[in-house]
Motif scaffolding. Structure first.
Motif, PDB file in Angstrom:
ATOM      1  N   GLN A 237      -4.450  -1.804   0.295  1.00 30.80           N
ATOM      2  CA  GLN A 237      -5.298  -2.408  -0.868  1.00 30.80           C
ATOM      3  C   GLN A 237      -4.777  -2.124  -2.098  1.00 30.80           C
ATOM      4  OE1 GLN A 237      -7.827  -4.652   0.014  1.00 30.80           O
ATOM      5  NE2 GLN A 237      -7.163  -4.277   2.322  1.00 30.80           N
ATOM      6  N   PRO A 238      -5.230  -2.928  -3.276  1.00 30.93           N
ATOM      7  CA  PRO A 238      -4.678  -2.522  -4.464  1.00 30.93           C
ATOM      8  C   PRO A 238      -4.784  -1.176  -5.007  1.00 30.93           C
ATOM      9  CG  PRO A 238      -5.630  -4.747  -4.538  1.00 30.93           C
ATOM     10  CD  PRO A 238      -5.998  -4.087  -3.180  1.00 30.93           C
ATOM     11  N   PRO A 239      -5.949  -0.407  -4.849  1.00 30.68           N
ATOM     12  CA  PRO A 239      -5.934   1.070  -5.132  1.00 30.68           C
ATOM     13  C   PRO A 239      -4.821   2.001  -4.394  1.00 30.68           C
ATOM     14  CG  PRO A 239      -8.121   0.030  -5.114  1.00 30.68           C
ATOM     15  CD  PRO A 239      -7.075  -1.029  -4.443  1.00 30.68           C
ATOM     16  N   GLN A 240      -4.604   1.673  -3.365  1.00 33.41           N
ATOM     17  CA  GLN A 240      -3.781   2.366  -2.507  1.00 33.41           C
ATOM     18  C   GLN A 240      -2.287   2.102  -2.949  1.00 33.41           C
ATOM     19  OE1 GLN A 240      -5.235   0.688   1.172  1.00 33.41           O
ATOM     20  NE2 GLN A 240      -5.921   2.628   1.823  1.00 33.41           N
ATOM     21  N   GLY A 241      -1.983   0.929  -3.193  1.00 34.47           N
ATOM     22  CA  GLY A 241      -0.796   0.597  -3.605  1.00 34.47           C
ATOM     23  C   GLY A 241      -0.463   1.125  -4.990  1.00 34.47           C
ATOM     24  N   PHE A 242      -1.366   1.245  -5.910  1.00 37.97           N
ATOM     25  CA  PHE A 242      -1.349   1.915  -7.309  1.00 37.97           C
ATOM     26  C   PHE A 242      -0.829   3.357  -7.145  1.00 37.97           C
ATOM     27  CE2 PHE A 242      -3.352   4.143 -10.751  1.00 37.97           C
ATOM     28  CZ  PHE A 242      -2.317   3.775 -11.777  1.00 37.97           C
ATOM     29  N   ALA A 243      -1.809   3.860  -6.124  1.00 40.97           N
ATOM     30  CA  ALA A 243      -1.598   5.508  -5.932  1.00 40.97           C
ATOM     31  C   ALA A 243      -0.183   5.712  -5.386  1.00 40.97           C
ATOM     32  CB  ALA A 243      -2.779   5.971  -5.016  1.00 40.97           C
ATOM     33  N   ALA A 244       0.477   4.854  -4.449  1.00 41.64           N
ATOM     34  CA  ALA A 244       1.499   5.133  -3.813  1.00 41.64           C
ATOM     35  C   ALA A 244       2.830   4.889  -4.915  1.00 41.64           C
ATOM     36  CB  ALA A 244       1.771   4.319  -2.381  1.00 41.64           C
ATOM     37  N   GLU A 245       2.723   3.926  -5.591  1.00 43.20           N
ATOM     38  CA  GLU A 245       3.706   3.608  -6.373  1.00 43.20           C
ATOM     39  C   GLU A 245       3.714   4.705  -7.754  1.00 43.20           C
ATOM     40  OE1 GLU A 245       3.685  -1.177  -5.892  1.00 43.20           O
ATOM     41  OE2 GLU A 245       2.548  -0.196  -7.462  1.00 43.20           O
ATOM     42  N   SER A 246       2.556   4.856  -8.172  1.00 43.94           N
ATOM     43  CA  SER A 246       2.320   5.915  -9.203  1.00 43.94           C
ATOM     44  C   SER A 246       2.890   7.350  -8.815  1.00 43.94           C
ATOM     45  CB  SER A 246       1.040   6.152  -9.740  1.00 43.94           C
ATOM     46  OG  SER A 246       0.471   4.871 -10.211  1.00 43.94           O
TER      47      SER A 246
ATOM     48  N   THR B 182       7.881   5.813   0.964  1.00 43.00           N
ATOM     49  CA  THR B 182       7.254   5.868   2.229  1.00 43.00           C
ATOM     50  C   THR B 182       6.359   7.089   2.704  1.00 43.00           C
ATOM     51  OG1 THR B 182       9.475   4.865   2.996  1.00 43.00           O
ATOM     52  CG2 THR B 182       7.809   5.697   4.665  1.00 43.00           C
ATOM     53  N   SER B 183       6.663   8.000   2.080  1.00 41.94           N
ATOM     54  CA  SER B 183       5.937   9.206   2.376  1.00 41.94           C
ATOM     55  C   SER B 183       4.611   9.173   1.353  1.00 41.94           C
ATOM     56  CB  SER B 183       6.576  10.549   1.980  1.00 41.94           C
ATOM     57  OG  SER B 183       6.887  10.832   0.560  1.00 41.94           O
ATOM     58  N   ALA B 184       4.641   8.783   0.299  1.00 40.52           N
ATOM     59  CA  ALA B 184       3.426   8.445  -0.712  1.00 40.52           C
ATOM     60  C   ALA B 184       2.466   7.389   0.166  1.00 40.52           C
ATOM     61  CB  ALA B 184       3.691   7.813  -2.077  1.00 40.52           C
ATOM     62  N   ILE B 185       2.922   6.236   0.666  1.00 42.06           N
ATOM     63  CA  ILE B 185       2.080   5.481   1.490  1.00 42.06           C
ATOM     64  C   ILE B 185       1.468   6.223   2.566  1.00 42.06           C
ATOM     65  CG2 ILE B 185       2.190   3.392   2.984  1.00 42.06           C
ATOM     66  CD1 ILE B 185       4.286   2.296   1.042  1.00 42.06           C
ATOM     67  N   MET B 186       2.293   6.795   3.332  1.00 40.21           N
ATOM     68  CA  MET B 186       1.590   7.676   4.528  1.00 40.21           C
ATOM     69  C   MET B 186       0.382   8.764   3.788  1.00 40.21           C
ATOM     70  SD  MET B 186       4.838   8.950   6.620  1.00 40.21           S
ATOM     71  CE  MET B 186       6.090   7.882   7.059  1.00 40.21           C
TER      72      MET B 186
ATOM     73  N   GLY C  81       1.221  14.272  -2.723  1.00 38.28           N
ATOM     74  CA  GLY C  81       0.722  13.676  -3.963  1.00 38.28           C
ATOM     75  C   GLY C  81       0.163  12.479  -3.783  1.00 38.28           C
ATOM     76  N   GLY C  82       0.481  11.534  -2.998  1.00 36.66           N
ATOM     77  CA  GLY C  82      -0.095  10.360  -2.617  1.00 36.66           C
ATOM     78  C   GLY C  82      -1.599  10.466  -1.905  1.00 36.66           C
ATOM     79  N   TYR C  83      -1.575  11.597  -1.148  1.00 40.05           N
ATOM     80  CA  TYR C  83      -3.011  11.943  -0.723  1.00 40.05           C
ATOM     81  C   TYR C  83      -3.855  12.275  -1.869  1.00 40.05           C
ATOM     82  CZ  TYR C  83      -6.673  14.119   2.086  1.00 40.05           C
ATOM     83  OH  TYR C  83      -8.115  14.501   2.798  1.00 40.05           O
ATOM     84  N   LEU C  84      -3.323  13.299  -2.770  1.00 40.10           N
ATOM     85  CA  LEU C  84      -4.267  13.703  -3.832  1.00 40.10           C
ATOM     86  C   LEU C  84      -4.575  12.711  -5.048  1.00 40.10           C
ATOM     87  CD1 LEU C  84      -2.580  17.136  -4.465  1.00 40.10           C
ATOM     88  CD2 LEU C  84      -4.739  16.679  -2.979  1.00 40.10           C
TER      89      LEU C  84
END
Length: 331
Positions: A248-257, A281-285, A147-150
């Motif tokens: 970076q902010p876009p990555q943080g937003f994607a992982a948290e969402s 953790t897995s979303a951040i990865m 999900g984080g990747y997509l």
């Protein structure tokens, strides 16, 4: 029934909630702090408030925990089993916090319950452990990774022609929303787990019958989790916010969402107690892998995942040893 054992077990359950709060506060805010979307104290205050609100947002997970993992023990013997389970979970929380390892407080609790039940001669509902704990433990990180990747891939495509500085600023603002959603999900999941334990203690003591959660239990667990969250878990925050990838902010937003969506789906769709640590953790990865595979520090990730697998047996062993001590002292 000895009132002392009931009161002590409830106090220790709240102690577990407090350690859960400062151990897992990083789950909600590490990404927004590392990207400077929020200051640490502002992020902790926001997380504490959203944890409080999340605790009142649903009770399905609490009912799963209070009924379905171990057979309901009876009398003082059963209360000491529950007490030992909580001590095992707290001990593992403190050990992993000390080493800055983002392990799962939830699975420490389940491991403690299984270990104490086996040591005390109480039946473990293995089908419930597999269905409600083991399967979600494997599925939720996979969903978080993919999900984080997509989500990050979609963000990169949608904003491919945007001004980079304006995009960064916009996502820094958006992260305040995604971090709040993450903290709400944490309260929804983790406060409910302790509520389930307290209800189980009340059932053992024959104070109540059924899985309904008294209002005072909701307040006690919610406030204690929020206080623990506000205390902060800086060691684990550094691991999640900086050591896996540079966010970076876009990555943080994607992982948290991504992580927040998984927690809501698990709570409302399946009443499944999942680990907030595992999903964020897995979303951040997954988010980091959109840069390039080498952008993720897989050595750090490997140590984190190894910690996931040893959490349940380690907490179970501590809980079993604790039961041996209380059995000699009180039974």
């Amino acid at each position: 029934m000895d009132t002392f054992s009931l009161v002590l077990t409830i106090i220790v359950a709240l102690g577990f909630t407090y350690t859960n709060g400062f151990h897992d506060s990083a789950n909600a805010i590490a990404t927004s702090v590392s990207t400077r979307a929020l200051t640490p104290r502002a992020a902790l205050a926001m997380a504490a408030v959203m944890n409080l609100l999340g605790a009142f947002a649903g009770s399905g997970v609490a009912k799963t925990v209070s009924k379905g993992i171990i057979e309901t023990p009876q009398g003082d013997h059963g209360m000491w089993i529950l007490f030992s389970a909580l001590v095992g979970a707290i001990t593992w929380n403190l050990v992993t916090w000390y080493f800055g390892l983002p392990s799962s407080s939830s699975h420490a609790l389940f491991g403690g319950m299984v270990g104490a039940a086996l040591a005390g001669g109480i039946g473990v509902i293995w089908s419930g452990v597999v269905e409600k704990v083991v399967i979600p433990m494997f599925i939720s990180p996979i969903v978080g990774l993919v999900g984080g990747y997509l989500v990050m891939t979609a963000i990169l495509w949608l904003f491919r022609n945007s001004n980079p500085h304006r995009t960064q600023r916009g996502f820094r603002i958006a992260q305040t929303v995604s971090a709040a959603a993450m903290a709400l999900g944490h309260g929804l999941q983790d406060a409910a787990k302790t509520m389930g334990i307290v209800v189980l203690a009340l059932t053992i003591a024959d104070v109540q019958d059924g899985t309904e959660i008294p209002l005072w239990v909701k307040f006690a667990c919610a406030i204690t989790l929020s206080l623990g969250t506000y205390a902060g878990g800086w060691r684990i925050m550094r691991t999640l916010g900086r050591r896996i990838i540079e966010l970076q902010p876009p990555q943080g937003f994607a992982a948290e969402s991504t992580a927040a969506s998984i927690m809501y789906a698990a709570s409302y769709g399946f009443s499944a107690p999942i680990s907030t640590t595992h999903v964020i953790t897995s979303a951040i990865m997954g988010v980091g892998a959109t840069k390039r595979l080498k952008a993720v520090r897989w050595g750090v990730a490997k140590n984190i995942v190894a910690g996931w697998f040893i959490t349940m047996p380690a907490a179970a062993l501590v809980a079993a040893a604790m039961y041996g001590v209380v059995h000699l002292a009180f039974e």
